[in-house]
Design a protein around this motif. Structure first.
Motif, PDB file in Angstrom:
ATOM      1  N   LEU A   1      33.454  49.127  46.544  1.00 57.47           N
ATOM      2  CA  LEU A   1      34.536  48.387  47.186  1.00 57.47           C
ATOM      3  C   LEU A   1      35.012  49.028  48.481  1.00 57.47           C
ATOM      4  O   LEU A   1      35.353  48.332  49.444  1.00 57.47           O
ATOM      5  N   LYS A   2      35.023  50.359  48.547  1.00 63.03           N
ATOM      6  CA  LYS A   2      35.669  51.032  49.677  1.00 63.03           C
ATOM      7  C   LYS A   2      34.719  51.916  50.476  1.00 63.03           C
ATOM      8  O   LYS A   2      35.158  52.829  51.180  1.00 63.03           O
ATOM      9  N   LYS A   3      33.425  51.642  50.396  1.00 62.56           N
ATOM     10  CA  LYS A   3      32.442  52.457  51.118  1.00 62.56           C
ATOM     11  C   LYS A   3      32.739  52.510  52.616  1.00 62.56           C
ATOM     12  O   LYS A   3      32.733  53.578  53.230  1.00 62.56           O
TER      13      LYS A   3
ATOM     14  N   ILE B   1      43.286  44.985  42.866  1.00 58.64           N
ATOM     15  CA  ILE B   1      44.272  46.055  42.735  1.00 58.64           C
ATOM     16  C   ILE B   1      43.888  47.202  43.655  1.00 58.64           C
ATOM     17  O   ILE B   1      42.865  47.856  43.456  1.00 58.64           O
ATOM     18  N   ASP B   2      44.710  47.430  44.652  1.00 57.38           N
ATOM     19  CA  ASP B   2      44.462  48.532  45.577  1.00 57.38           C
ATOM     20  C   ASP B   2      45.134  49.796  45.032  1.00 57.38           C
ATOM     21  O   ASP B   2      45.970  49.733  44.118  1.00 57.38           O
ATOM     22  N   ASP B   3      44.772  50.950  45.587  1.00 61.67           N
ATOM     23  CA  ASP B   3      45.426  52.194  45.161  1.00 61.67           C
ATOM     24  C   ASP B   3      45.571  53.145  46.338  1.00 61.67           C
ATOM     25  O   ASP B   3      45.221  54.308  46.275  1.00 61.67           O
TER      26      ASP B   3
ATOM     27  N   GLU C   1      40.577  39.926  53.012  1.00 62.70           N
ATOM     28  CA  GLU C   1      41.052  40.396  54.312  1.00 62.70           C
ATOM     29  C   GLU C   1      42.389  41.130  54.180  1.00 62.70           C
ATOM     30  O   GLU C   1      42.623  42.143  54.843  1.00 62.70           O
ATOM     31  N   SER C   2      43.246  40.628  53.313  1.00 61.67           N
ATOM     32  CA  SER C   2      44.542  41.299  53.127  1.00 61.67           C
ATOM     33  C   SER C   2      44.350  42.663  52.477  1.00 61.67           C
ATOM     34  O   SER C   2      45.043  43.635  52.820  1.00 61.67           O
ATOM     35  N   PHE C   3      43.404  42.758  51.557  1.00 62.19           N
ATOM     36  CA  PHE C   3      43.081  44.019  50.890  1.00 62.19           C
ATOM     37  C   PHE C   3      42.664  45.066  51.919  1.00 62.19           C
ATOM     38  O   PHE C   3      43.135  46.213  51.910  1.00 62.19           O
ATOM     39  N   ASP C   4      41.801  44.667  52.845  1.00 60.16           N
ATOM     40  CA  ASP C   4      41.352  45.586  53.887  1.00 60.16           C
ATOM     41  C   ASP C   4      42.509  45.989  54.807  1.00 60.16           C
ATOM     42  O   ASP C   4      42.601  47.148  55.240  1.00 60.16           O
TER      43      ASP C   4
END
Length: 468
Positions: free
Chosen positions: A432-434, A349-351, A407-410
Motif C-alpha cells: 500500500l505505501k511503497k 485505515i491510515d496510520d 486520492e484522499s488516502f494519499d
C-alpha cells in the motif's frame, strides 16, 4: 480439502515444486486446491493487488520451514510468509505463483520465565493467548494491537505493530530480545539474547522487526515481559473542538504524566459509534479524549489530568470509579473502526504518525481533505504518541468514490510528512505505501535498504514486491 501429490492439479513447474516440497513435508501440510489457496491471497488491506499462490504450506517445525526455503531457493520460487492476515498494508498478499508459508500451526508457547521475565514463543502464537498465559504468572506482555484476539506474534514482529498502551509501554520492537530466523537459503540463524543486557555485534534482532518477512522467516522469538500492573482506571473528557482536545494532550504530556492509554476520537467517529451502538454520547461532542492510568493511585492521576483537560476547554470530564466503569468508557473507542466501517461498508485505515505537538494540525488537515473529496473520514488516534488512524469510508462499488478514497488516502500521508511525521506508525509499508516509503526515506535510504535486502536475500525470493 487437502490434496495429495497425486490429486493436485499440476503443470511441469508446479509438479516439480510439489514433488520437492513433499519430500520433506507431510501431505496434510501442503494445500493446492485453488478454492482453498485463494483464501490465502490477501490480508485486510484495501487497494492492494495480489497474485495466485501455487501452493500453501503450513509447517509445524523449524526443519519443515528450512526445507521449504531450500526448495524455494533451488527452484527460484517466491515465498510469502503469513500469520493471521489481519494486516492493513498488503504485506501478506500473495505473489503470483508463490509459496504461501502460513506459520499459524507453529503456535506453541515454549517457555515463560518469571525470573528472567521472558517468554519464548513460536510465531503462530496469538497475541491474546500469550497475554493471558503470562498474566497467570503475574507478568504482562504490553503490545496490544486492536486485532490482538486474532493476530499472531510473528505478524506483530513482521510489521512492528503497536496498540493502545504504546504511550506508556512502547511497541513490539521494544519487547523482542532475540529471534530464530530461517534465511532465504534455509540456514537457521539466532539473533539477540535472553539476558537483560547485551550489546554484542550489530543489532540484527531489531533489523528483522518490521521487515515484513523480506529478510527471513521468524520461527522463534524471545520476548521481554513486565510485572503485571494494577488495574487501570479511565477518564473520558468531552471537548467542543478537536483543537482543544489536542491541546489537552500536549498539556498532559508536557506535565510529565505517564498514562497507560491516551486515545482520541473526532466528531465523525463519535457520531458513527452513536449511530451503531446508541451509547448516548452527546451530539455536541467534537472530540472525545480517553485517558487511563495503571499506577498505585490512579484516582489522583485522573484528577490531575482531568484538571488539565478542563484548563484546555473540556466541556465535560467523567472519571471512572472502578474497573467496570472503565470498561464501559473504553467501549466507544473499541467500537470505532467497526462503527466507521458501517458508514459506507468499506474503509481504508491510515496510520500516519506525527509529533504530538502537530496533532491538532493533523486533525484539521484531515477535515479539510474530507471536505475536498466529499468523503466521510473519521479519525481515532493513539493521541499520546501522535499515531493517528484517519479512516476513509467509501462505497467500494462506486468507482468514482473509490478513486476519491484512494486520492484522499494519499493526501493524508502527504500531510503527515509535511508535519514532520511518518507514513506508518504500526501497520507497515507492504504494498500500500511503497511509493510513500521512498518519499519518506529518500533515494539514499532506499539504496541502503535494498543493499540490506540483497545481503539477506540475494535471489529476491522473500516476500517480493513489498516495501520497495
Amino acid at each position: 480439502m487437502i490434496m495429495s501429490r497425486i490429486e493436485a492439479p499440476r503443470d511441469h513447474d508446479t509438479g516439480t515444486l510439489l514433488d520437492q516440497l513433499l519430500t520433506g513435508l507431510p501431505a496434510e501440510a501442503v494445500l493446492t486446491d485453488p478454492d482453498i489457496t485463494v483464501s490465502y491471497a490477501n490480508d485486510m488491506a484495501s487497494f492492494c493487488p495480489s497474485g495466485t499462490p501455487a501452493v500453501v504450506v503450513l509447517p509445524r517445525t523449524v526443519e519443515q520451514v528450512q526445507h521449504v526455503l531450500r526448495v524455494a531457493t533451488e527452484l527460484r520460487v517466491p515465498v510469502v510468509p503469513q500469520g493471521a492476515r489481519t494486516g492493513l498494508s498488503g504485506a501478506a498478499n500473495a505473489s503470483e505463483g508463490c509459496i504461501v508459508l502460513s506459520l499459524t500451526r507453529m503456535d506453541r508457547i515454549l517457555e515463560i520465565s518469571p525470573v528472567d521475565r521472558i517468554a519464548v514463543v513460536e510465531p503462530g502464537v496469538v497475541n491474546a493467548t500469550l497475554s493471558r498465559a503470562v498474566n497467570e504468572h503475574g507478568l504482562y506482555y504490553p503490545p496490544d494491537p486492536s486485532s490482538w484476539e486474532m493476530c499472531t506474534i510473528g505478524g506483530n514482529i513482521g510489521t512492528a505493530s503497536g496498540g493502545l498502551c504504546c504511550v506508556k509501554y512502547g511497541v513490539t520492537a521494544e519487547y523482542v530480545l532475540g529471534l530464530d530466523v530461517v534465511l532465504a537459503d534455509g540456514r537457521l540463524m539466532s539473533t539477540g539474547r535472553r539476558t537483560a543486557k547485551g550489546v554484542a555485534g550489530y543489532d540484527l534482532t531489531r533489523l528483522f522487526v518490521g521487515s515484513e518477512g523480506s529478510l527471513g522467516i521468524v520461527v522463534k522469538a524471545i520476548l521481554a515481559l513486565k510485572p503485571r500492573p494494577p488495574q487501570q482506571l479511565v477518564l473520558a473528557a468531552e471537548f467542543g473542538s478537536a483543537a482543544a482536545a489536542c491541546d489537552a494532550v500536549c498539556r498532559i504530556m508536557a506535565g510529565g504524566h505517564v498514562p497507560s492509554l491516551l486515545e482520541l476520537m473526532d466528531r465523525t467517529t463519535v457520531k458513527a459509534v452513536n449511530d451503531l451502538a446508541h451509547m448516548g454520547l452527546p451530539e455536541t461532542t467534537e472530540a472525545l479524549l480517553l485517558a487511563a492510568f495503571d499506577t498505585a493511585d490512579p484516582g489522583a492521576d485522573l484528577a490531575a489530568v482531568g484538571a488539565l483537560c478542563e484548563a484546555a476547554g473540556a466541556t465535560g470530564v467523567v472519571p471512572a470509579e472502578d474497573a467496570a466503569e472503565s470498561e464501559l468508557l473504553l467501549q466507544a473507542r473499541r467500537l470505532s473502526l467497526t462503527a466507521l466501517e458501517a458508514v459506507k461498508g468499506t474503509t481504508m485505515i491510515d496510520d500516519v504518525c506525527v509529533p504530538r505537538s502537530r496533532l491538532g494540525e493533523m486533525l484539521e488537515g484531515v477535515e479539510r481533505i474530507a471536505e475536498k473529496y466529499r468523503l466521510t473520514i473519521g479519525v481515532c488516534a493513539h493521541a499520546g504518541d501522535g499515531n493517528t488512524h484517519p479512516t476513509v469510508c467509501f462505497d467500494a462499488q462506486d468507482p468514482d468514490e473509490s478513486r476519491r478514497a484512494r486520492e484522499s488516502f494519499d493526501e493524508i500521508m502527504a500531510l503527515g510528512l509535511e508535519l514532520g511525521g511518518t507514513i506508518t506508525g504500526e501497520h507497515g509499508v507492504g504494498v500500500l505505501k511503497k511509493e510513500w516509503l521512498a518519499r519518506e526515506i529518500g533515494p539514499v535510504g532506499v539504496e541502503m535498504q535494498r543493499a540490506v535486502k540483497a545481503a539477506f536475500d540475494p535471489l529476491g525470493i522473500l516476500n517480493p514486491g513489498k516495501l520497495f
